[in-house]
Design an enzyme around this catalytic site. Structure first.
Site, PDB file in Angstrom:
ATOM      1  N   ARG A   1      -4.495   8.438  -1.717  1.00 49.71           N
ATOM      2  CA  ARG A   1      -3.489   7.457  -1.301  1.00 49.71           C
ATOM      3  C   ARG A   1      -4.060   6.488  -0.260  1.00 49.71           C
ATOM      4  NH1 ARG A   1       2.555   8.666   1.257  1.00 49.71           N
ATOM      5  NH2 ARG A   1       3.014   6.515   1.846  1.00 49.71           N
TER       6      ARG A   1
ATOM      7  N   ASN B   1       4.829  10.128  -8.559  1.00 46.19           N
ATOM      8  CA  ASN B   1       4.799   8.677  -8.718  1.00 46.19           C
ATOM      9  C   ASN B   1       3.577   8.244  -9.504  1.00 46.19           C
ATOM     10  OD1 ASN B   1       7.100   7.557  -7.465  1.00 46.19           O
ATOM     11  ND2 ASN B   1       6.292   8.147  -5.453  1.00 46.19           N
TER      12      ASN B   1
ATOM     13  N   CYS C   1      13.704   9.495  -8.613  1.00 49.23           N
ATOM     14  CA  CYS C   1      13.318   8.883  -7.341  1.00 49.23           C
ATOM     15  C   CYS C   1      14.508   8.990  -6.388  1.00 49.23           C
ATOM     16  CB  CYS C   1      12.976   7.415  -7.570  1.00 49.23           C
ATOM     17  SG  CYS C   1      12.719   6.524  -6.027  1.00 49.23           S
TER      18      CYS C   1
ATOM     19  N   HIS D   1      11.450   1.695  -7.858  1.00 56.48           N
ATOM     20  CA  HIS D   1      10.949   0.983  -6.675  1.00 56.48           C
ATOM     21  C   HIS D   1      11.025  -0.542  -6.842  1.00 56.48           C
ATOM     22  CE1 HIS D   1       8.591   4.674  -4.944  1.00 56.48           C
ATOM     23  NE2 HIS D   1       9.856   4.943  -5.208  1.00 56.48           N
TER      24      HIS D   1
ATOM     25  N   TYR E   1      11.915  -1.393  -1.350  1.00 55.33           N
ATOM     26  CA  TYR E   1      10.621  -1.777  -1.925  1.00 55.33           C
ATOM     27  C   TYR E   1      10.562  -3.250  -2.322  1.00 55.33           C
ATOM     28  CZ  TYR E   1       8.982   3.047  -1.987  1.00 55.33           C
ATOM     29  OH  TYR E   1       8.566   4.299  -1.618  1.00 55.33           O
TER      30      TYR E   1
HETATM   31  C1  G6P Z   1      10.359   7.384  -0.922  1.00 56.05           C
HETATM   32  C2  G6P Z   1      10.049   7.142  -2.363  1.00 56.05           C
HETATM   33  C3  G6P Z   1       9.021   8.107  -2.851  1.00 56.05           C
HETATM   34  C4  G6P Z   1       7.794   7.994  -1.990  1.00 56.05           C
HETATM   35  C5  G6P Z   1       8.147   8.245  -0.548  1.00 56.05           C
HETATM   36  C6  G6P Z   1       6.947   8.010   0.353  1.00 56.05           C
HETATM   37  O1  G6P Z   1      11.014   8.603  -0.774  1.00 56.05           O
HETATM   38  O2  G6P Z   1      11.176   7.225  -3.179  1.00 56.05           O
HETATM   39  O3  G6P Z   1       8.726   7.811  -4.192  1.00 56.05           O
HETATM   40  O4  G6P Z   1       6.821   8.932  -2.402  1.00 56.05           O
HETATM   41  O5  G6P Z   1       9.175   7.392  -0.140  1.00 56.05           O
HETATM   42  O6  G6P Z   1       7.219   8.465   1.620  1.00 56.05           O
HETATM   43  P1  G6P Z   1       6.045   8.744   2.659  1.00 56.05           P
HETATM   44  O7  G6P Z   1       6.731   9.412   3.785  1.00 56.05           O
HETATM   45  O8  G6P Z   1       5.053   9.610   1.953  1.00 56.05           O
HETATM   46  O9  G6P Z   1       5.487   7.395   2.992  1.00 56.05           O
HETATM   47 MN    MN Z   2      10.517   7.046  -5.268  1.00 56.09          MN
END
Ligand code: G6P
Ligand code: MN
Length: 431
Positions: free
Chosen positions: A90, A144, A165, A195, A254
């Protein structure tokens, strides 16, 4: 009844287990099998989860394995929360585009593209294992990019699957809590892709209360009503409010990357760390916290990864399928005429009825032209990315990335794609 969790070593798992324990009266599972490829994380997470389950109910138990087929075999539900390449992947996904002056985000723009290239072939392998070893099982997927995963599962596999999601349910529950009404009384007219979507109208017990919600958004200090005061939630909400002020439609957070592109980029460039690096630190801390809780032998102490409704959505969907409830959830499905004007076969995120037959789309009103335009472009980018990932085609990958609205040119697309291939050693294979 056995439930498998693929990516069971995730820091989200204890929260999910708590959710599964809460619904045991309606989904009487007896075994949870945690599967992960990361032996160390699996060890730490399974230790705390075993304790949580043991304290709650002696008739249920937790098993662990590094072998995916073993986890899947005999399962009625397979819950998937994998992150191919881990958080280190990531971090690369998010950092590389920034070097070329492009948004670096895990699921949107080039970051989501790179994640898709790594993830989609693995999701297909998981689905093949389910087809072979547990063909009656349901796959409920959080991995994802959830929309592209949904497309792969629907178009290339025979399995029963729902890809989800937590963004829409987060808005639904937030609005319900702000009004002080039960969550299920609030329904959303939401349309979009994963998103990338808009909360067009809000209903309370069937009555359209959109004007009331708009007055609330305009007149109240929404930031003070947020369920969490963590910086990410606050910053996202501020950006969403900025979009709302101009468009008068409640946006998915998003959408900031598409609507406030330059500003989002500037913010990212000024941050000391990428979100992926922040999350790496959060995960490290949580894993040692879990180990301490196990050591102290007091599971009441454990802290969750956050994502307030993350576990709840997963277990509600599971129960709605298992008990044939026909509840309404916003999930990712293939468009077969349900979104007027949208390309057939595109993966859309819209309200669906979820029961033992899976997720069936409800009719939605046609998106306005500005929404439809963005949806169509991103859906085409997603469809081409799916093809590139499954065929291993460099040419399709390049054309897909160039199609993404956040990527300015073919030249930049090529630089980013090549940098991804080089840095994700062996994990993105294209020719
Ligand atoms: C939201 C989205 C998820 C994503 C997450 C990331 O919940 O719906 O798809 O993975 O945010 O959160 P983070 O805390 O890992 O940045
Ligand atoms: Mn999501």
């Amino acid at each position: 009844m056995k439930i498998a969790i693929i990516g069971g070593g995730s820091a989200y798992t204890p929260g999910l287990i708590e959710g599964l324990l809460k619904i045991r009266h309606e989904v009487p599972w007896t075994e949870i099998c945690l599967m992960d490829i990361d032996r160390d994380k699996l060890k730490v997470v399974s230790a705390i989860v075993t304790k949580i389950v043991r304290e709650a109910d002696a008739s249920a138990h937790v098993t662990t394995t590094l072998n995916r087929v073993e986890a899947i075999t005999g399962s009625a539900f397979v819950l998937c929360q994998i992150r191919v390449g881990g958080l280190a992947g990531r971090v690369l996904d998010e950092k590389i585009p920034l070097k070329y002056g492009v948004i670096g985000q895990e699921t949107v723009g080039p970051g989501g593209f790179a994640m898709a290239l790594r993830t989609l072939p693995v999701m297909l392998e998981i689905a093949r294992d389910i087809e072979k070893h547990a063909k009656e099982a349901w796959l409920i997927n959080y991995a994802n990019p959830s929309g592209m995963v949904a497309a792969v599962l629907a178009k290339f596999t025979q399995i029963k699957a729902v890809s989800i999601c937590d963004v829409p349910i987060g808005i639904q529950y937030f609005l319900a809590d702000a009004m002080g009404v039960p969550h299920h009384q609030v329904k959303l007219d939401y349309v979009g892709l994963n998103h990338l979507g808009w909360f067009r109208r809000i209903f309370l017990k069937g009555e359209d209360i959109t004007p009331y919600i708009h007055r609330m958004v305009q007149s109240q200090d929404i930031l003070s009503l947020l369920p969490s005061s963590d910086e990410k939630t606050v910053e996202e909400t501020k950006m969403a409010l900025r979009i709302y002020e101009k468009t008068k439609v409640i946006p998915s957070p998003y959408l900031q990357y598409y609507y406030l592109t330059r500003e989002s980029l500037l913010k990212q460039q000024q941050e000391r760390q990428t979100r992926g690096e922040v999350v790496q630190a959060i995960e490290k801390e949580l894993l040692s916290h879990f180990a301490e809780v196990v050591e102290a032998d007091d599971v009441r102490l454990w802290k969750s990864r956050g994502g307030a409704w993350h576990a709840e959505l997963m277990v509600n969907i599971l129960s709605s399928i298992h008990n044939d409830k026909g509840e309404e959830y916003i999930v990712n499905v293939i468009n077969q005429g349900c979104v007027p004007g949208m390309a057939e076969g595109a993966c859309v995120e819209i309200p669906c009825i979820v029961d033992k037959r899976g997720a069936r789309p409800m009719p939605v009103a046609a998106p306005s032209l500005d929404m439809l335009g963005l949806m169509q472009v991103v859906a085409a980018y997603e469809a081409l990315t799916v093809e590139a990932a499954l065929e291993g085609s460099y040419k399709k990958a390049l054309l897909a990335l160039n199609l993404n609205p956040l990527v300015p040119s073919l030249e930049v697309a090529k630089q980013i794609l090549d940098a991804y291939i080089e840095s994700h050693t062996g994990q993105i294979r294209l020719s």
